[in-house]
Design a protein around this motif. Sequence first.
Motif, PDB file in Angstrom:
ATOM      1  N   ARG A 248     -46.369  86.885 -50.306  1.00 50.53           N
ATOM      2  CA  ARG A 248     -45.651  85.886 -49.324  1.00 50.53           C
ATOM      3  C   ARG A 248     -46.721  85.310 -48.378  1.00 50.53           C
ATOM      4  NH1 ARG A 248     -40.510  89.078 -47.198  1.00 50.53           N
ATOM      5  NH2 ARG A 248     -41.891  90.770 -47.822  1.00 50.53           N
ATOM      6  N   ASP A 251     -48.427  82.465 -50.129  1.00 44.69           N
ATOM      7  CA  ASP A 251     -47.725  81.265 -50.054  1.00 44.69           C
ATOM      8  C   ASP A 251     -47.697  80.474 -48.654  1.00 44.69           C
ATOM      9  OD1 ASP A 251     -47.294  81.618 -52.737  1.00 44.69           O
ATOM     10  OD2 ASP A 251     -45.161  82.606 -52.328  1.00 44.69           O
ATOM     11  N   ARG A 254     -51.373  78.879 -48.001  1.00 42.99           N
ATOM     12  CA  ARG A 254     -51.427  77.617 -48.757  1.00 42.99           C
ATOM     13  C   ARG A 254     -50.545  76.416 -48.093  1.00 42.99           C
ATOM     14  NH1 ARG A 254     -50.193  80.981 -53.299  1.00 42.99           N
ATOM     15  NH2 ARG A 254     -52.243  81.852 -54.162  1.00 42.99           N
ATOM     16  N   LYS A 255     -49.502  76.856 -47.508  1.00 37.90           N
ATOM     17  CA  LYS A 255     -48.649  75.907 -47.041  1.00 37.90           C
ATOM     18  C   LYS A 255     -49.172  75.241 -45.499  1.00 37.90           C
ATOM     19  CE  LYS A 255     -43.914  75.313 -45.050  1.00 37.90           C
ATOM     20  NZ  LYS A 255     -42.861  76.007 -44.789  1.00 37.90           N
TER      21      LYS A 255
END
Length: 272
Positions: A248, A251, A254-255
């Motif tokens: 998580r 993720d 990256r966002k």
Amino acid sequence: MLLKKLIGAITIAAALTIPAIAQEKDLLAAVKERGELVVGTELQFPPFDFIENGKQVGFNSDLFAEIGKELGVKVRFIDLPWSNVLPGLEAGKFDMVAGPNTLTKARLEKYYFNLPISGGAISIMKLAKNTDFKSPDDIEGKTFGAQRETVSAAKIREFGEGKNITVRDYSDNNQAYADMVAGRLDGVVAQSTNLYYAAKLREGMFEILKPAIGPMAWFSYLGRKDENSRALMEAIDAAILKTIQDGRMDDLQRKWFTVTMELPHTLPDPDM
């Protein structure tokens, strides 16, 4: 009338003692009992915390949503100018601080630092069109902006000692970016994570100078360094580590950062 004044005085006195009472009991138990984790932060620190279309967004908002799930509580943020956040923590106005905060030896002596949630070096960003300023070696006589009471502000002063630079303190980085665009600053100094996000939003306008002017720095959340807070902070560490291990964290990086970075599974020794 006298009775009303007496009741009012008692009510005010009780309200003023709430933070102290909260600190006298195990904080993790208190958080779970009320079903809410209260976090102090500053909502002018993209990509970590900022307001978009009237709503709080950013890396912190998303990661604390995951931390709240792990603890089984809701998360409520209190927005303050950064210079008031750490004093607010010490006064017991909230349970912990998002920020995040640069891990330093001096701060580590005073606060409990959680596992790092990002890393980066302290760097200088300039306008891409400013061609007479090509590297940190060209710092002589120039004017810089940095967020008040941050490691970045201290580092640019240290780096520029004896080089006739001017450093202006700002309540947040966005104000410094605006003054640089307006021609009032030659550069803005901050951790590279923040600068790369700003450059990404204004593609082609800004350039980040290399090399960095400071060593690798870790960004972490923090809390009070007392026995009542220890169980809560260790639970936050466990939640952060779980997001690292199950993907998580990647993720969210990256966002919000466009890249992922390997994070330590234990608290590193600070380099500054």
